[in-house]
Design a protein around this motif. Structure first.
Motif, PDB file in Angstrom:
ATOM      1  N   GLN A 165       5.396 -35.551   4.448  1.00  0.00           N
ATOM      2  CA  GLN A 165       4.806 -34.838   5.585  1.00  0.00           C
ATOM      3  C   GLN A 165       3.389 -34.447   5.179  1.00  0.00           C
ATOM      4  OE1 GLN A 165       6.354 -34.629   8.379  1.00  0.00           O
ATOM      5  NE2 GLN A 165       8.553 -34.580   8.034  1.00  0.00           N
ATOM      6  N   GLY A 166       2.388 -34.981   5.879  1.00  0.00           N
ATOM      7  CA  GLY A 166       1.009 -34.731   5.486  1.00  0.00           C
ATOM      8  C   GLY A 166       0.557 -35.746   4.459  1.00  0.00           C
ATOM      9  N   SER A 167      -0.344 -35.333   3.583  1.00  0.00           N
ATOM     10  CA  SER A 167      -0.924 -36.277   2.625  1.00  0.00           C
ATOM     11  C   SER A 167      -0.013 -36.527   1.431  1.00  0.00           C
ATOM     12  CB  SER A 167      -2.283 -35.757   2.135  1.00  0.00           C
ATOM     13  OG  SER A 167      -2.134 -34.480   1.526  1.00  0.00           O
ATOM     14  N   ASP A 168       0.775 -35.517   1.020  1.00  0.00           N
ATOM     15  CA  ASP A 168       1.656 -35.644  -0.138  1.00  0.00           C
ATOM     16  C   ASP A 168       2.945 -34.867   0.111  1.00  0.00           C
ATOM     17  OD1 ASP A 168       0.031 -37.042  -2.314  1.00  0.00           O
ATOM     18  OD2 ASP A 168      -1.327 -35.410  -1.755  1.00  0.00           O
ATOM     19  N   ALA A 169       4.001 -35.299  -0.573  1.00  0.00           N
ATOM     20  CA  ALA A 169       5.252 -34.550  -0.511  1.00  0.00           C
ATOM     21  C   ALA A 169       5.214 -33.442  -1.549  1.00  0.00           C
ATOM     22  CB  ALA A 169       6.430 -35.478  -0.781  1.00  0.00           C
ATOM     23  N   LYS A 170       5.521 -32.228  -1.126  1.00  0.00           N
ATOM     24  CA  LYS A 170       5.593 -31.090  -2.048  1.00  0.00           C
ATOM     25  C   LYS A 170       7.025 -30.849  -2.507  1.00  0.00           C
ATOM     26  CE  LYS A 170       1.221 -30.363  -1.367  1.00  0.00           C
ATOM     27  NZ  LYS A 170       0.226 -30.758  -2.379  1.00  0.00           N
ATOM     28  N   VAL A 171       7.995 -31.446  -1.792  1.00  0.00           N
ATOM     29  CA  VAL A 171       9.405 -31.351  -2.178  1.00  0.00           C
ATOM     30  C   VAL A 171      10.020 -32.746  -2.104  1.00  0.00           C
ATOM     31  CG1 VAL A 171       9.632 -28.976  -1.340  1.00  0.00           C
ATOM     32  CG2 VAL A 171      10.262 -30.882   0.149  1.00  0.00           C
ATOM     33  N   LEU A 172      11.056 -32.958  -2.899  1.00  0.00           N
ATOM     34  CA  LEU A 172      11.845 -34.182  -2.841  1.00  0.00           C
ATOM     35  C   LEU A 172      13.304 -33.795  -2.666  1.00  0.00           C
ATOM     36  CD1 LEU A 172      10.359 -36.323  -5.778  1.00  0.00           C
ATOM     37  CD2 LEU A 172       9.699 -36.358  -3.365  1.00  0.00           C
ATOM     38  N   ASP A 173      13.989 -34.457  -1.730  1.00  0.00           N
ATOM     39  CA  ASP A 173      15.419 -34.259  -1.520  1.00  0.00           C
ATOM     40  C   ASP A 173      16.152 -35.499  -2.013  1.00  0.00           C
ATOM     41  OD1 ASP A 173      14.960 -31.812  -0.324  1.00  0.00           O
ATOM     42  OD2 ASP A 173      14.925 -32.642   1.712  1.00  0.00           O
ATOM     43  N   PHE A 174      17.196 -35.288  -2.802  1.00  0.00           N
ATOM     44  CA  PHE A 174      18.018 -36.383  -3.314  1.00  0.00           C
ATOM     45  C   PHE A 174      19.467 -36.144  -2.893  1.00  0.00           C
ATOM     46  CE2 PHE A 174      14.528 -35.802  -6.342  1.00  0.00           C
ATOM     47  CZ  PHE A 174      14.001 -37.084  -6.399  1.00  0.00           C
ATOM     48  N   GLN A 175      20.102 -37.171  -2.354  1.00  0.00           N
ATOM     49  CA  GLN A 175      21.521 -37.099  -1.996  1.00  0.00           C
ATOM     50  C   GLN A 175      22.292 -37.914  -3.028  1.00  0.00           C
ATOM     51  OE1 GLN A 175      21.143 -38.599   1.956  1.00  0.00           O
ATOM     52  NE2 GLN A 175      20.557 -36.622   2.833  1.00  0.00           N
ATOM     53  N   VAL A 176      23.085 -37.224  -3.810  1.00  0.00           N
ATOM     54  CA  VAL A 176      23.711 -37.822  -4.993  1.00  0.00           C
ATOM     55  C   VAL A 176      25.230 -37.706  -4.883  1.00  0.00           C
ATOM     56  CG1 VAL A 176      23.874 -37.725  -7.520  1.00  0.00           C
ATOM     57  CG2 VAL A 176      21.694 -37.189  -6.375  1.00  0.00           C
ATOM     58  N   ARG A 177      25.906 -38.765  -5.226  1.00  0.00           N
ATOM     59  CA  ARG A 177      27.372 -38.763  -5.245  1.00  0.00           C
ATOM     60  C   ARG A 177      27.867 -38.407  -6.634  1.00  0.00           C
ATOM     61  NH1 ARG A 177      31.112 -42.841  -6.533  1.00  0.00           N
ATOM     62  NH2 ARG A 177      33.198 -42.413  -5.715  1.00  0.00           N
ATOM     63  N   ARG A 178      28.847 -37.522  -6.671  1.00  0.00           N
ATOM     64  CA  ARG A 178      29.457 -37.170  -7.958  1.00  0.00           C
ATOM     65  C   ARG A 178      30.285 -38.366  -8.442  1.00  0.00           C
ATOM     66  NH1 ARG A 178      31.166 -32.540 -10.818  1.00  0.00           N
ATOM     67  NH2 ARG A 178      30.573 -31.070  -9.157  1.00  0.00           N
ATOM     68  N   VAL A 179      29.922 -38.911  -9.581  1.00  0.00           N
ATOM     69  CA  VAL A 179      30.604 -40.073 -10.140  1.00  0.00           C
ATOM     70  C   VAL A 179      31.525 -39.605 -11.259  1.00  0.00           C
ATOM     71  CG1 VAL A 179      30.299 -42.279 -11.328  1.00  0.00           C
ATOM     72  CG2 VAL A 179      28.648 -41.559  -9.591  1.00  0.00           C
ATOM     73  N   PRO A 180      32.809 -39.971 -11.223  1.00  0.00           N
ATOM     74  CA  PRO A 180      33.705 -39.575 -12.317  1.00  0.00           C
ATOM     75  C   PRO A 180      33.144 -40.019 -13.665  1.00  0.00           C
ATOM     76  CG  PRO A 180      34.957 -40.525 -10.496  1.00  0.00           C
ATOM     77  CD  PRO A 180      33.502 -40.735 -10.176  1.00  0.00           C
TER      78      PRO A 180
END
Length: 345
Positions: A165-180
């Motif tokens: 959003q805008g010129s740069d991302a100030k936050v990153l969201d990661f969606q991660v699966r719990r792997v046994p």
């Protein structure tokens, strides 16, 4: 000499047979340092498994981070061939590699500090983790970053689910699966506390949104492959020049409780008109399920058939899912120039 000084050293890496060279920090690997210097160094998994980033060491020395990397063979050792993603310079080097402009970075990757600020559940085994960055990062929808997690050997690749959003991302969201028994997901779910900091290195990946292509898009996701596909859908929604493009989002899970992503699509303007969500589960026994029973590639084929040839296709998910999708698309004679995915192992 103390460790700080050793790690701050820079070495000159020269590409044999060309006028190109670049500097590589003592604690960086040749592949990622080349990309930071806008050199089109071929790669795929970025983790030592695929072997696509091999180069020949003509002169100088390197330290191999992961000697047991599956992509590095005994024959490679004999021929002084190394993996760019696993090789740190120990002096000035001359290397031979076949540059390919396809791999020229759209945004040169950078190393930043990320502070974990929040986490939330997406499903029973997928969580979303938000990091605030010490410096802004530009990336394209669908790309990923490498996270250096506490107690984990090597970095872990996770795709961003948000967009710039805008010129740069100030936050990153990661969606991660719990792997046994997975080191990376265990560190994220059970070790890393809010407020703690890690190094994040990115962006990487070739399965990013092609903004110049205006045909309809098919996103196929399974597991934590949700993240890059959500990022691509969000990227389309935010791009005024792509207002005529429809997005069909298909998610595949084992059981109904694994299905996710619909709420994120529903938050986009014109959901139900331009943005469409469907899901498939391979095992619906004992559950109330009125969607498709089977695999996500079967759902895609039944919904679109030969119309797949007229779509831009992105997918991310478990390796078996990716292989099944590729086989199906090949059978439908879909040009792989319009198919985009990053190969993870």
């Amino acid at each position: 000499m103390n460790e700080t000084l050793v790690n701050s050293q820079k070495h000159r890496i020269t590409l044999a047979g060309t006028a190109q060279s670049f500097e590589c920090d003592n604690d960086d690997v040749l592949l990622r340092s080349a990309l930071r210097n806008n050199i089109a160094f071929p790669y795929e998994c970025n983790a030592g498994a695929c072997g696509n980033c091999k180069f020949e060491l003509i002169q100088g020395g390197v330290e191999v981070k992961w000697p047991e990397a599956p992509g590095w063979t005994a024959k490679d050792r004999e021929r002084r061939r190394y993996l760019g993603c696993q090789s740190m310079p120990r002096g000035d080097c001359t290397i031979k590699m076949h540059s390919n402009q396809r791999y020229a970075p759209i945004h040169e990757p950078k190393r930043v500090t990320g502070t974990l600020t929040s986490r939330r559940p997406v499903t029973h085994d997928i969580g979303e983790f938000r990091f605030e960055l010490s410096d802004g990062m530009r990336f394209e929808p669908g790309q990923y970053a490498l996270l250096a997690l506490p107690g984990v050997s090597g970095q872990r690749a996770y795709s961003m689910s948000n967009i710039v959003q805008g010129s740069d991302a100030k936050v990153l969201d990661f969606q991660v699966r719990r792997v046994p028994n997975g080191e990376g997901s265990h560190a994220l779910f059970d070790k890393l506390a809010a407020g703690e900091q890690i190094e994040i290195d990115g962006p990487y990946g070739m399965a990013y949104l092609r903004r110049d292509v205006k045909r309809d898009i098919l996103c196929l996701a399974g597991g934590s492959g949700l993240a890059p596909m959500i990022s691509i859908a969000r990227g389309v929604a935010a791009d005024r020049e792509m207002q005529g493009v429809n997005v069909h989002f298909l998610y595949g899970g084992r059981t109904p409780r694994d299905v996710c992503g619909r709420d994120m699509l529903e938050a986009l303007e014109n959901f139900g008109k331009r943005f469409h969500f469907n899901a498939a589960v391979s095992d619906a026994r004992g559950d109330q399920w009125d969607g498709h029973t089977g695999y996500v590639h079967e759902l895609a084929e039944s919904m679109f058939g030969d119309g797949l040839r007229d779509m831009e296709i992105y997918f991310a998910g478990p390796p078996a899912m990716g292989q099944a999708i590729q086989k199906m698309l090949l059978g439908r004679e879909v040009s792989f120039e319009q198919v985009h995915f990053d190969q993870f192992y």
